[in-house]
Design a protein around this motif. Sequence first.
Motif, short mmCIF file in Angstrom:
data_model
loop_
_atom_site.label_atom_id
_atom_site.label_comp_id
_atom_site.label_asym_id
_atom_site.label_seq_id
_atom_site.Cartn_x
_atom_site.Cartn_y
_atom_site.Cartn_z
N PHE A 57 0.86 -1.31 0.00
CA PHE A 57 0.00 0.12 0.12
C PHE A 57 0.75 1.47 0.07
N ILE A 138 -7.09 5.91 -10.88
CA ILE A 138 -7.67 5.63 -9.66
C ILE A 138 -8.58 4.61 -9.40
N ILE A 139 -9.71 4.37 -10.23
CA ILE A 139 -10.48 3.43 -10.17
C ILE A 139 -10.02 2.01 -10.82
N THR A 140 -9.00 2.15 -11.74
CA THR A 140 -8.35 0.78 -12.11
C THR A 140 -7.59 0.31 -11.09
N VAL A 141 -6.71 1.27 -10.17
CA VAL A 141 -6.07 0.81 -9.03
C VAL A 141 -6.90 0.11 -8.16
N ILE A 142 -8.02 0.66 -7.78
CA ILE A 142 -8.69 0.26 -6.75
C ILE A 142 -9.40 -1.23 -7.05
N ILE A 143 -9.65 -1.29 -8.32
CA ILE A 143 -9.88 -2.73 -8.91
C ILE A 143 -8.96 -3.78 -8.70
N PHE A 145 -5.58 -3.60 -7.69
CA PHE A 145 -4.66 -3.63 -6.52
C PHE A 145 -5.11 -4.83 -5.39
N THR A 356 -4.01 14.62 -2.97
CA THR A 356 -3.90 13.33 -3.84
C THR A 356 -2.48 12.94 -4.21
#
Length: 392
Positions: A57, A138-143, A145, A356
Amino acid sequence: MTISKDSGNYTYKALFFLKMAFALLLFMLSIDLLTVSMLQLNNELAKEVFQATNNPFVGLFIGLLMTALIQSSSTVTAMIVAVVASGSLTLTQAVPLVMGANIGTTITSTLVSFSFIMKRGEFKKALSAGVLHDVFNIITVIILFPLEFYFGFLSETAQFITHTFFESKNTTEGPIKYNAFFTRPFSLWLVALIKYPIIALIGSVLLVFGAIKILSATVFKTFISDNYKKVSKHIFKSPAVAFLYGIFFTSAVQSSTVTTSLIVPAVANRRISLIKVFPFIIGANIGTTITALIAAIYNTEAAISIAIVHLLFNVIGALIFMPFNAIRNIPVKIATYLGKESVKTRIVGFAYILLTFFIIPFLLIYFNRNEDMTQSQANEKKVNKSEIPAKN
């Protein structure tokens, strides 16, 4: 009389295109100069920071912070490759850094939107366009990660592709290099001439904003021309076409920063809608990985695997958002909301950038540094003990 009028028009158009080419060149030079000057200050420091992290993280935010500072995801990725190739970092540890680099590289397009801050209506549209690239990553990372953290999805897939399709080569032959602007030799010469990297850094930051101002003015004139309207209709006539153009243009200039930044004034002046621009931005994200992937083929197994991780991240992001309008609308709505809120209170936009890209990553890295150092020392002790021969 007609001839002289046509001649005048041609002269005006030639001067205009020269001015636009100069503005684009200046913008690319300013970004490259910023990269070089930051590397002069932080090259060794960055490698030490990369090696220090054992928390995925925190690694994500290290990649984000370093790329936001250096302004080049390709350069940061090359540094990560060098650390992995040296054996100081595993591929699994490197993947969150690459993910963070994808978010960090989007800061430039967001900064471009602030050139419209004095014009309320245009600023709302510009910031929405600038933030859209951030939101997508950011959304792609949330999915992705959690999939990487629990299952090693990206690292395992990248290793499988590397071992299946590429010849394994574990030794590094010379320095690992990734794509850079053609202005790099001039940037290196200029920073060496100035001698003080901090002065070069300040100058490059001022040059970035100056180039953005000139570029915005010239691009705006292009948008109001009839020729641009025809080209725009062709490029953005469908999501698939816009997506392919995004890949093509970004591969040509070797930087998603440049292509996505040029889109911001178009949206600000209401020449293109956010929903039409989004597929172009997704394509730009893939386009920026292609030259790095080609370069990695001639390097180590680590270089190939990390380049594939970078490509997989963006391709999977495209597969998530491209097929369905409803899903594609989600980042657009989030970006539009942020644009509206920033117009109501201008501090929201500045707070978004600072939090951010700088404050949150820095605080997370700072408060976890002791834990990471302790873990690194424990790992070193284990290695040392294993190297001591057992007594008979």
